[in-house]
Motif scaffolding. Structure first.
Motif, PDB file in Angstrom:
ATOM      1  N   SER A   1      28.065 -85.084 -19.631  1.00 13.11           N
ATOM      2  CA  SER A   1      28.114 -84.540 -18.272  1.00 13.11           C
ATOM      3  C   SER A   1      29.424 -83.803 -18.022  1.00 13.11           C
ATOM      4  O   SER A   1      29.545 -83.057 -17.052  1.00 13.11           O
ATOM      5  CB  SER A   1      27.951 -85.663 -17.236  1.00 13.11           C
ATOM      6  N   GLY A   2      30.424 -84.013 -18.872  1.00  6.93           N
ATOM      7  CA  GLY A   2      31.682 -83.299 -18.751  1.00  6.93           C
ATOM      8  C   GLY A   2      32.552 -83.744 -17.604  1.00  6.93           C
ATOM      9  O   GLY A   2      33.466 -83.009 -17.211  1.00  6.93           O
ATOM     10  N   ASP A   3      32.328 -84.952 -17.070  1.00  4.05           N
ATOM     11  CA  ASP A   3      33.122 -85.405 -15.929  1.00  4.05           C
ATOM     12  C   ASP A   3      34.321 -86.252 -16.347  1.00  4.05           C
ATOM     13  O   ASP A   3      35.029 -86.798 -15.501  1.00  4.05           O
ATOM     14  CB  ASP A   3      32.253 -86.184 -14.943  1.00  4.05           C
ATOM     15  N   GLY A   4      34.554 -86.371 -17.664  1.00  4.94           N
ATOM     16  CA  GLY A   4      35.698 -87.136 -18.135  1.00  4.94           C
ATOM     17  C   GLY A   4      35.503 -88.632 -18.110  1.00  4.94           C
ATOM     18  O   GLY A   4      36.447 -89.386 -18.314  1.00  4.94           O
TER      19      GLY A   4
ATOM     20  N   SER B   1      24.720 -84.714 -14.247  1.00  4.22           N
ATOM     21  CA  SER B   1      25.036 -83.408 -13.677  1.00  4.22           C
ATOM     22  C   SER B   1      25.662 -82.526 -14.737  1.00  4.22           C
ATOM     23  O   SER B   1      26.249 -82.992 -15.697  1.00  4.22           O
ATOM     24  CB  SER B   1      26.018 -83.574 -12.520  1.00  4.22           C
ATOM     25  N   THR B   2      25.524 -81.234 -14.587  1.00  4.05           N
ATOM     26  CA  THR B   2      26.199 -80.281 -15.450  1.00  4.05           C
ATOM     27  C   THR B   2      27.041 -79.378 -14.593  1.00  4.05           C
ATOM     28  O   THR B   2      26.909 -79.331 -13.376  1.00  4.05           O
ATOM     29  CB  THR B   2      25.189 -79.422 -16.242  1.00  4.05           C
ATOM     30  N   ARG B   3      27.926 -78.612 -15.240  1.00  2.00           N
ATOM     31  CA  ARG B   3      28.824 -77.773 -14.483  1.00  2.00           C
ATOM     32  C   ARG B   3      28.433 -76.298 -14.586  1.00  2.00           C
ATOM     33  O   ARG B   3      29.267 -75.412 -14.521  1.00  2.00           O
ATOM     34  CB  ARG B   3      30.252 -77.984 -14.984  1.00  2.00           C
TER      35      ARG B   3
ATOM     36  N   THR C   1      22.444 -83.493 -22.654  1.00  2.41           N
ATOM     37  CA  THR C   1      21.884 -83.907 -21.370  1.00  2.41           C
ATOM     38  C   THR C   1      20.373 -84.103 -21.446  1.00  2.41           C
ATOM     39  O   THR C   1      19.824 -84.989 -20.791  1.00  2.41           O
ATOM     40  CB  THR C   1      22.224 -82.870 -20.284  1.00  2.41           C
TER      41      THR C   1
ATOM     42  N   HIS D   1      37.932 -93.422 -18.619  1.00  2.00           N
ATOM     43  CA  HIS D   1      38.101 -92.364 -17.633  1.00  2.00           C
ATOM     44  C   HIS D   1      39.374 -91.607 -18.007  1.00  2.00           C
ATOM     45  O   HIS D   1      40.437 -92.214 -18.195  1.00  2.00           O
ATOM     46  CB  HIS D   1      38.235 -92.965 -16.238  1.00  2.00           C
TER      47      HIS D   1
ATOM     48  N   ASP E   1      30.235 -88.250 -23.468  1.00  2.00           N
ATOM     49  CA  ASP E   1      30.427 -87.640 -22.141  1.00  2.00           C
ATOM     50  C   ASP E   1      29.809 -86.252 -22.087  1.00  2.00           C
ATOM     51  O   ASP E   1      30.497 -85.239 -22.012  1.00  2.00           O
ATOM     52  CB  ASP E   1      31.919 -87.584 -21.810  1.00  2.00           C
TER      53      ASP E   1
END
Length: 497
Positions: free
Chosen positions: A240-243, A409-411, A390, A285, A238
Motif C-alpha cells: 500500500s506504500g503507507d510505510g 489503498s494506493t497512491r 495489491t 512503522h 507494504d
C-alpha cells in the motif's frame, strides 16, 4: 477568533511534542539442543538469523537484546551483533526480560506507547507431557514459561511474539487448536491460565500451524521462515506504500512466498494472529525508526523477482513485486547493497545517518558479478514465485482471510471524468479481475489440500475431509475464474462497442 486560533495552535504543538512510540526487543537464537536432547542435531543458521534480526530491530527499536552464541563466521559477518550478544541461557532470558520490562515502564512513564517483540529461533520440540518447549543452552523455555514469564508480566501496550522453530504452534495452541488428539489432551492443564484470548494485546507469528517441522536453507544461510518474515518487515509486505507493515499484509506476503512450494516436506504453513484489541496493529512503522537509514524503492516498472544482498554476501531480503505493487525496502546496515535478478544486478550505496530513498529504476543494471551456489531445487524454483501486490492482497481478503482487513489503498492519481458507460465497463473489468485473482488463490488452496491428501498428510480420519475440501475448493476456483473471465469480457465488450 484569536482564542480559537490559539487553542488550535496549542493542540497542534502538543500533538507535535507527543513522544514517539517505543519498541523493545529480545531475540533468542540458539543452534544447540538443550541438555538431554542428544537425538537432535545442532542447527546451522539460527545464530545467523539472530544476528540479522538484531540488525533489523536495531534500526527500529529503542533497545534490542540478542541472546545467542554466534559461530566464528557469523561473528566476522556481524561484528556489531557479536559484541552485543550474550549466551541464550535460562538466567540470561530471565534477567534480560526484567531489564526490558523496567525500560518499558520508564517509557510508559514518559507518556510513550510501548511494544515488546520477543523472537525465538532454534529447536522446538514436544515434551513427554505434550507441552511445546524451546531449547536454550542450559535448559528449556516451555509453553508455560512463554506465557508466565514473557507475556503475562509484560507491561507493554502490545506484545509481538515471533517463533521460528519446529512445532512452533504448540507454544501457544490449546485444545481444539491442534489436530493431534494426544497433544490436545496434554495441554488441557494449561488452558485456564494460558489461553491466548486472555492476552488480547498480544500477537503471534509462528512458523508452523500444527505439529510440524520447519527448515533452514543454505541459499539464504538462514531459516526459510525467518528470512521471509524479515523480507516482509523490511518493506516487502507494504504494497500500500503507507510505510506500515500489518499482520494482514505479513500473512498475505507469507502466503504468496510459499504458495508455489508443492513438496509437503518443504512447504511452510505459518500461523499469524494479530492482537485481538487491534487487528490492524502495525508490526513496523517507518515513523518509529530509531535512526535514519537508506531505503531502496522498487517501482512497478521493475516488477519481478528480486533478491537484496549486501557487500558481505548476506541475503537481506527476497521479494516478488507485481505490476500493482511497488515496494520500498529498508537497508538495515549502512553498506553497499545490490538487487539481483537473473543475470543482472542494481547496485545501491547506503549512506550513514541519512534517510535517503534511492529509486532503483534510476540506476543502470549491470552484469551479475557473483552467483549463488548450492541452492535446494524446490526452494530455488518455487519460493517467492508468486508476485505479491495489491491484487494478490485483495484476492487473499476476498478468499475469506479474516486478517486481510479492508481494501488496501494506493497512491495513484484520481481518474479523469468518464461517461456512465465507461464507468460501468471499468467496474465490470475490475470485478472480473478481482474474481479471477480470488480464483487463483482458492485454486492454490485446493492444490494444497490435494497435495496433502495424495501424500497422506494428517490423521487417517482427516483424509476424506481433505479430499472433499480439495474438490470444493477446485469447484469454487473454477466458478470464480469462469465468472471473472465473463465479467472482464463483458466490460471490454461494453467499452469497445
Amino acid at each position: 477568533m484569536n482564542a480559537v486560533l490559539l487553542l488550535g495552535l496549542s493542540a497542534a504543538t502538543l500533538a507535535a511534542e507527543a513522544p514517539a512510540p517505543a519498541s523493545f526487543v529480545v531475540v533468542v537464537a540458539n543452534n544447540a539442543p538443550s541438555p538431554g536432547s542428544e537425538d537432535l542435531e545442532p542447527l546451522a543458521f539460527a545464530d545467523d538469523d539472530g544476528a540479522r534480526y538484531f540488525e533489523l530491530f536495531d534500526v527500529m527499536a529503542d533497545h534490542t537484546v540478542l541472546l545467542s552464541v554466534l559461530d566464528a563466521e557469523t561473528q566476522a559477518l556481524h561484528p556489531g551483533a557479536a559484541a552485543a550478544s550474550r549466551p541464550p541461557t535460562t538466567t540470561q532470558v530471565h534477567s534480560s526480560l526484567q531489564d526490558i520490562f523496567t525500560r518499558i515502564r520508564a517509557a510508559k512513564a514518559r507518556g510513550q506507547d510501548t511494544r515488546l517483540f520477543f523472537v525465538f529461533v532454534g529447536h522446538g520440540s514436544v515434551s513427554s507431557s505434550g507441552e511445546g518447549v524451546m531449547h536454550l543452552l542450559d535448559g528449556q523455555l516451555t509453553r508455560s514459561d512463554l506465557f508466565q514469564q514473557v507475556i503475562a508480566p509484560s507491561p507493554a501496550d502490545y506484545n509481538h511474539i515471533i517463533v521460528d522453530a519446529c512445532n512452533a504452534f504448540l507454544f501457544v495452541g490449546g485444545r481444539g487448536d491442534s489436530q493431534d488428539e494426544r497433544i490436545d489432551r496434554a495441554v488441557d492443564g494449561y488452558l485456564a491460565r494460558e489461553r491466548i484470548a486472555r492476552y488480547p494485546n498480544t500477537g503471534f507469528i509462528l512458523s508452523t500451524s500444527a505439529a510440524e517441522e520447519v527448515h533452514e536453507w543454505s541459499g539464504f544461510r538462514a531459516g526459510v521462515f525467518s528470512h521471509e518474515v524479515r523480507s516482509a518487515l523490511l518493506g516487502g509486505a507494504d504494497v500500500s506504500g503507507d510505510g506500515v507493515v500489518t499482520y494482514a499484509e505479513l500473512r498475505a506476503f507469507l502466503q504468496a512466498a510459499n504458495g508455489k512450494v508443492r513438496d509437503p516436506r518443504a512447504k511452510l504453513r505459518p500461523w499469524v494472529s494479530p492482537p485481538a484489541i487491534l487487528s490492524k496493529a502495525p508490526l513496523l512503522h517507518r515513523g518509529w525508526l530509531s535512526r535514519s537509514v537508506t531505503s531502496v524503492h522498487v517501482p512497478t516498472t521493475l516488477a519481478g523477482r528480486w533478491s537484496l544482498e549486501d557487500d558481505r554476501g548476506v541475503r537481506v531480503a527476497d521479494i516478488h513485486t507485481a505490476n500493482d505493487g511497488p515496494v520500498t525496502l529498508l537497508l538495515p546496515t549502512a553498506r553497499s547493497h545490490r538487487l539481483l535478478r537473473g543475470d543482472e544486478e542494481i547496485r545501491i550505496e547506503a549512506e550513514v545517518g541519512v534517510a535517503a530513498v534511492v529509486d532503483a529504476s534510476t540506476l543502470a543494471p549491470q552484469p551479475l558479478s557473483m552467483r549463488s551456489r548450492g541452492p535446494v531445487e524446490s526452494y530455488r524454483k518455487n519460493l517467492f514465485a508468486i508476485a505479491f501486490g495489491t491484487a494478490f492482497l485483495e484476492g487473499f481478503r476476498l478468499a475469506g482471510n479474516p486478517l486481510a482487513g479492508s481494501r488496501v489503498s494506493t497512491r495513484a492519481p484520481p481518474p479523469p471524468d468518464r461517461t456512465a458507460r465507461q464507468w460501468t465497463a471499468g467496474a465490470l473489468m475490475v470485478a472480473g479481475v478481482g474474481a479471477a485473482v480470488t480464483g487463483l488463490v482458492v485454486g492454490d488452496l485446493a492444490q494444497q489440500s490435494a497435495d496433502q491428501f495424495r501424500n497422506g498428510i494428517g490423521l487417517p480420519t482427516e483424509l476424506d475431509g481433505l479430499q472433499a475440501e480439495a474438490r470444493d475448493r477446485e469447484t469454487a476456483a473454477n466458478l470464480l475464474l469462469g465468472g471473472g473471465a465473463a465479467l472482464a469480457l463483458g466490460g471490454l465488450a461494453l467499452l469497445l462497442f
